[in-house]
Design a protein around this motif. Structure first.
Motif, PDB file in Angstrom:
ATOM      1  N   LEU A  52      10.150 -16.281  16.125  1.00 37.71           N
ATOM      2  CA  LEU A  52       9.022 -16.103  17.054  1.00 37.71           C
ATOM      3  C   LEU A  52       7.973 -17.204  16.968  1.00 37.71           C
ATOM      4  N   GLY A  53       7.933 -17.915  15.856  1.00 40.10           N
ATOM      5  CA  GLY A  53       6.842 -18.866  15.669  1.00 40.10           C
ATOM      6  C   GLY A  53       5.528 -18.101  15.569  1.00 40.10           C
ATOM      7  N   ASP A  54       4.531 -18.504  16.368  1.00 36.71           N
ATOM      8  CA  ASP A  54       3.234 -17.808  16.349  1.00 36.71           C
ATOM      9  C   ASP A  54       3.124 -16.758  17.440  1.00 36.71           C
ATOM     10  N   ARG A  55       4.198 -16.574  18.186  1.00 36.84           N
ATOM     11  CA  ARG A  55       4.131 -15.597  19.290  1.00 36.84           C
ATOM     12  C   ARG A  55       4.255 -14.169  18.780  1.00 36.84           C
ATOM     13  N   ARG A  56       3.798 -13.234  19.617  1.00 34.69           N
ATOM     14  CA  ARG A  56       4.063 -11.821  19.382  1.00 34.69           C
ATOM     15  C   ARG A  56       4.937 -11.327  20.537  1.00 34.69           C
ATOM     16  N   VAL A  57       5.712 -10.295  20.278  1.00 37.65           N
ATOM     17  CA  VAL A  57       6.627  -9.796  21.298  1.00 37.65           C
ATOM     18  C   VAL A  57       6.460  -8.275  21.397  1.00 37.65           C
ATOM     19  N   SER A  58       6.562  -7.769  22.615  1.00 39.44           N
ATOM     20  CA  SER A  58       6.468  -6.321  22.844  1.00 39.44           C
ATOM     21  C   SER A  58       7.862  -5.701  22.784  1.00 39.44           C
ATOM     22  N   ALA A  59       7.906  -4.414  22.388  1.00 35.96           N
ATOM     23  CA  ALA A  59       9.191  -3.707  22.308  1.00 35.96           C
ATOM     24  C   ALA A  59       9.005  -2.259  22.729  1.00 35.96           C
ATOM     25  N   ARG A  60       9.903  -1.801  23.581  1.00 31.08           N
ATOM     26  CA  ARG A  60       9.911  -0.376  23.933  1.00 31.08           C
ATOM     27  C   ARG A  60      10.691   0.370  22.847  1.00 31.08           C
ATOM     28  N   PHE A  61      10.030   1.270  22.128  1.00 29.11           N
ATOM     29  CA  PHE A  61      10.591   1.976  20.970  1.00 29.11           C
ATOM     30  C   PHE A  61      10.726   3.450  21.368  1.00 29.11           C
ATOM     31  N   ILE A  62      11.961   3.911  21.553  1.00 25.58           N
ATOM     32  CA  ILE A  62      12.175   5.258  22.098  1.00 25.58           C
ATOM     33  C   ILE A  62      12.869   6.164  21.079  1.00 25.58           C
ATOM     34  N   GLU A 119      17.394  -0.102  28.792  1.00 27.53           N
ATOM     35  CA  GLU A 119      15.946  -0.157  29.027  1.00 27.53           C
ATOM     36  C   GLU A 119      15.191   0.210  27.764  1.00 27.53           C
ATOM     37  N   TYR A 120      15.447  -0.517  26.720  1.00 26.72           N
ATOM     38  CA  TYR A 120      14.774  -0.299  25.440  1.00 26.72           C
ATOM     39  C   TYR A 120      15.002  -1.534  24.577  1.00 26.72           C
ATOM     40  N   GLU A 121      14.183  -1.687  23.572  1.00 26.49           N
ATOM     41  CA  GLU A 121      14.440  -2.721  22.561  1.00 26.49           C
ATOM     42  C   GLU A 121      14.869  -2.076  21.249  1.00 26.49           C
ATOM     43  N   ILE A 122      14.206  -0.962  20.877  1.00 26.10           N
ATOM     44  CA  ILE A 122      14.540  -0.261  19.632  1.00 26.10           C
ATOM     45  C   ILE A 122      14.643   1.232  19.956  1.00 26.10           C
ATOM     46  N   ALA A 123      15.683   1.883  19.442  1.00 19.96           N
ATOM     47  CA  ALA A 123      15.842   3.338  19.625  1.00 19.96           C
ATOM     48  C   ALA A 123      16.117   3.966  18.262  1.00 19.96           C
ATOM     49  N   MET A 124      15.609   5.171  18.079  1.00 23.11           N
ATOM     50  CA  MET A 124      15.859   5.879  16.814  1.00 23.11           C
ATOM     51  C   MET A 124      16.511   7.229  17.110  1.00 23.11           C
ATOM     52  N   ARG A 125      17.563   7.529  16.392  1.00 20.37           N
ATOM     53  CA  ARG A 125      18.261   8.803  16.556  1.00 20.37           C
ATOM     54  C   ARG A 125      19.185   8.999  15.357  1.00 20.37           C
ATOM     55  N   ASN A 126      19.751  10.176  15.271  1.00 20.07           N
ATOM     56  CA  ASN A 126      20.689  10.425  14.172  1.00 20.07           C
ATOM     57  C   ASN A 126      22.121  10.364  14.692  1.00 20.07           C
ATOM     58  N   GLN A 127      23.044  10.330  13.758  1.00 16.57           N
ATOM     59  CA  GLN A 127      24.468  10.292  14.104  1.00 16.57           C
ATOM     60  C   GLN A 127      25.248  11.040  13.033  1.00 16.57           C
ATOM     61  N   GLY A 128      26.119  11.951  13.460  1.00 19.80           N
ATOM     62  CA  GLY A 128      26.951  12.691  12.517  1.00 19.80           C
ATOM     63  C   GLY A 128      28.338  12.084  12.420  1.00 19.80           C
ATOM     64  N   LEU A 129      29.186  12.737  11.631  1.00 25.62           N
ATOM     65  CA  LEU A 129      30.572  12.313  11.478  1.00 25.62           C
ATOM     66  C   LEU A 129      31.463  13.265  12.271  1.00 25.62           C
ATOM     67  N   ILE A 148       5.922  -7.863  16.059  1.00 27.64           N
ATOM     68  CA  ILE A 148       6.491  -6.984  17.088  1.00 27.64           C
ATOM     69  C   ILE A 148       5.505  -5.858  17.376  1.00 27.64           C
ATOM     70  N   ASP A 149       5.051  -5.768  18.628  1.00 32.88           N
ATOM     71  CA  ASP A 149       4.160  -4.688  19.051  1.00 32.88           C
ATOM     72  C   ASP A 149       5.005  -3.625  19.739  1.00 32.88           C
ATOM     73  N   ALA A 150       5.291  -2.555  18.995  1.00 23.44           N
ATOM     74  CA  ALA A 150       6.186  -1.518  19.506  1.00 23.44           C
ATOM     75  C   ALA A 150       5.412  -0.464  20.278  1.00 23.44           C
ATOM     76  N   ASN A 151       5.903  -0.154  21.455  1.00 23.02           N
ATOM     77  CA  ASN A 151       5.313   0.883  22.299  1.00 23.02           C
ATOM     78  C   ASN A 151       6.193   2.127  22.194  1.00 23.02           C
ATOM     79  N   ILE A 152       5.719   3.132  21.463  1.00 25.79           N
ATOM     80  CA  ILE A 152       6.526   4.331  21.209  1.00 25.79           C
ATOM     81  C   ILE A 152       6.558   5.214  22.444  1.00 25.79           C
TER      82      ILE A 152
END
Length: 517
Positions: A349-359, A406-416, A386-390
Motif C-alpha cells: 500500500l505504501g502510504d495509502r489507506r484502503v477501504s474494505a467491505r467486511f461482512i 461484493e465484499y473484500e473480507i467475510a467472516m463465517r464458520n465452516q463445518g466438516l 485497511i479501513d473496514a466497514n462492518i
C-alpha cells in the motif's frame, strides 16, 4: 375355626394382590418418564423436502457409517466393510435384526432402494449439509444386493476414502415406504434410530417418542425440542426451568454460558467441535489479490485474544484450514506478528489507506460474539492501512454478496461435511473448486490441484495423510481462506437432567439416555 381360616386365606390373597399391584405400579412409574424439555436456536426438523428430514442430533435415523469420538469412520448400520485392491469395489456387511419405524426390516434391498433415492434427489440442499451424490459417491456405477445382509458398491474409478465420505449425512437410511416418486419424504421420517418423530410444528417444536423395537440401547424418555432463536431467551428459559438443556452448534453464547455457571443448578460441558471460524478474502480485487496483504491480515490478528477475551477460553487457536476435529488435521502454527504485518502492508500500500467491505451473517449473532469479534479485527486492520466497514447481512443476502464478489473480507464458520477432507479441499482449495470460484477467493496452485486429485485414488493411508499435510501447508500460504480458531461445543444443562452428555468430536449428545430426575 373355619371362618377364622377363611379370613386368614382371604387376607393372604388380598396381601399378595396388593403387593403385586404395588410392584406393577412402581414399574409403570419407572417406565413412564417425564418429557425431557430442551431447546435449540433453529428448527432441527427441516421436513419432507430435506434430504435427511431431521438433524442427526435427534437420533431418528441412522447411517451406514458413523464417526467415532476421534473423528474416524465407525460401524453403524454397516458393521464392517472391505474393498478390492484397486479401490473400485466396496463391500458392506449390514447389521442384522434391525427394523425401520414402520416395522419393516432393514436389509440389502432397503439399502439399494436408498441409493436409488440418492440418485433422484441429488443435488439437494439442507441447513445441515447439502447432499451431492457425485461428491459422496464419485463415479458410482451400480449398487448390488449380494445377499440379504451384504451390499456391493462398484465405481468407475478408485474411491480410496469411501467410508470417510459416507459418515453420517453421507449414508442416511430410511424405510423404502417413506419415499415419494421424486425421492423425498411422503410423511414423517421412518428411520431405524432410538427415537420416532411423532409431532412437529415448524419453527416451534418437535416431539420424539422412544422406538420400543430399537435394536440397540433403547431411549429412556420422550423428548420435546423447542425452537428458541434468541440466545438470551434460551438462557432465561434455562433459569426458569422451562427447559433443562440446549443442543446444536452455538447452543449458548460463551458469555451466557459463563453467567449460567454462577448458578449451582447448572453444568456446562464442552467438547471439540467440527466447526471452525474463518476469514474469506476476495482475491480478485486489488490490493487483496496480493498475497502479501492477505498475509498481513493474518499476522495482525491475535487469535489468543479472540479465544480468551471474547470466547472466555471456549475455543482453540487454529493455524490450518482444516478443523482440528478432522483425523487429517495438521497443527500448523497460527503466527501473530504485528511488525511483520505492517511491513508487508507497507510493501503493497505504501502510504495509502484502503477501504474494505467486511461482512458477516446476522444468524451468527445468536450463536457467537461475532459483533465483538469483527470490531476487534476492524481495530487491528487500521494498523495496516485497511479501513473496514462492518456490515451485518441477513443469511441470504450474505451468501449473495459473497457470490457476487461484493465484499473484500467475510467472516463465517465452516463445518466438516464428512470425515474426508478432500470435499473441503475440493470446494475451497482446488483452482476450479465451487467455493473457490463462487466466492471469488481466486486461489491458484498447481501443486495443490495435483495433490487433491491424486489423493482421491491413493489407497495408502500414510501417503494420503502426507498429501493432505502438504495441501494444508499450501493453502495456509495462500491466505485466501484465513483460519481463526476452532469452535468448542458448549453443552449447558440443569443438574436434574441426567444422562445428557457431549460425545467428543461427533457433534452429538447422548439424547437417548437423558431423563429428568
Amino acid at each position: 375355626m373355619f371362618v377364622s381360616r377363611l379370613r386368614h386365606v382371604m387376607f393372604s390373597v388380598f396381601f399378595v394382590f396388593f403387593m403385586a399391584l404395588l410392584v406393577v405400579q412402581c414399574g409403570m412409574a419407572a417406565e413412564q418418564r417425564s418429557d425431557v424439555l430442551i431447546a435449540g436456536h433453529r428448527d432441527l426438523v427441516p421436513g419432507e423436502n430435506d434430504p435427511y428430514y431431521t438433524s442427526t442430533l435427534l437420533h431418528v435415523w441412522e447411517p451406514l457409517v458413523t464417526r467415532d469420538e476421534e473423528g474416524w469412520p465407525a460401524p453403524a448400520l454397516a458393521t464392517s466393510w472391505e474393498t478390492s485392491e484397486d479401490g473400485r469395489v466396496w463391500t458392506f456387511h449390514l447389521r442384522q435384526g434391525v427394523l425401520f419405524h414402520d416395522l419393516t426390516p432393514f436389509d440389502a434391498q432397503a439399502v439399494v432402494a436408498n441409493f436409488e433415492r440418492y440418485q433422484k434427489i441429488s443435488p439437494a440442499n439442507s441447513p445441515f449439509y447439502p447432499f451431492r451424490i457425485h461428491e459422496t459417491y464419485p463415479g458410482l456405477k451400480e449398487v448390488v444386493a449380494v445377499d440379504e445382509y451384504t451390499v456391493r458398491l462398484v465405481f468407475e474409478e478408485p474411491v480410496a476414502a469411501l467410508p470417510f465420505l459416507m459418515v453420517n449425512f453421507g449414508s442416511a437410511m430410511f424405510s423404502p415406504s417413506n419415499f415419494r416418486d421424486d425421492g423425498f419424504f411422503n410423511g414423517f421420517p421412518l428411520g431405524t434410530g432410538p427415537y420416532r418423530l411423532v409431532e412437529h410444528r415448524k419453527d416451534q417444536y418437535c416431539r420424539l417418542e422412544p422406538f420400543e423395537q430399537y435394536w440397540g440401547e433403547k431411549a429412556v424418555s420422550p423428548v420435546v425440542v423447542r425452537v428458541i432463536p434468541q440466545a438470551e431467551t434460551r438462557f432465561a428459559a434455562l433459569k426458569t426451568e422451562e427447559i433443562f438443556g440446549v443442543i446444536d452448534i452455538g447452543s449458548l453464547t460463551p458469555n451466557l454460558a459463563m453467567e449460567l455457571l454462577k448458578d449451582e443448578r447448572f453444568v456446562v460441558e464442552v467438547a471439540p467441535s467440527t466447526i471452525a471460524h474463518y476469514l474469506f478474502i476476495n482475491g480478485t480485487r486489488f490490493p487483496f489479490n496480493d498475497v502479501r496483504l492477505r498475509k498481513a491480515i493474518s499476522l495482525i490478528i491475535d487469535r489468543n485474544f479472540i479465544v480468551n477475551e471474547l470466547y472466555y477460553g471456549y475455543g482453540e487457536v487454529l493455524g490450518s484450514i482444516l478443523s482440528s476435529a478432522s483425523p487429517f488435521h495438521v497443527p500448523l502454527p497460527a503466527e501473530y506478528n504485528p511488525e511483520e504485518a505492517k511491513r508487508l502492508a507497507r510493501e503493497v500500500l505504501g502510504d495509502r489507506r484502503v477501504s474494505a467491505r467486511f461482512i458477516f451473517p446476522s444468524w451468527s449473532l445468536q450463536r457467537y460474539p461475532y459483533k465483538e469479534q469483527t470490531e476487534y479485527i476492524q481495530s487491528v486492520l487500521k494498523e495496516i492501512g485497511i479501513d473496514a466497514n462492518i456490515q451485518i447481512l441477513e443469511g441470504g443476502a450474505f451468501n449473495e454478496a459473497m457470490k457476487a464478489g461484493e465484499y473484500e473480507i467475510a467472516m463465517r464458520n465452516q463445518g466438516l461435511p464428512s470425515a474426508e477432507p478432500n470435499t473441503i479441499f475440493t470446494w475451497y482449495v482446488l483452482s476450479n473448486g465451487a467455493g473457490n470460484v463462487e466466492y471469488h477467493l481466486n486461489f491458484q496452485n498447481a501443486e495443490a490441484d495435483e495433490l487433491i486429485l491424486a489423493a482421491r485414488r491413493e489407497m495408502d493411508m500414510e501417503k494420503r495423510f502426507d498429501m493432505y499435510r502438504r495441501v494444508q501447508e499450501l493453502a495456509r500460504d495462500g491466505y485466501h481462506w484465513i483460519p481463526l480458531f476452532n469452535n468448542v461445543d458448549i453443552l449447558p444443562y440443569h443438574r436434574r437432567l441426567k444422562g445428557f452428555h457431549a460425545m467428543g468430536k461427533r457433534y452429538d449428545v447422548t439424547l437417548w439416555r437423558a431423563y429428568l430426575e
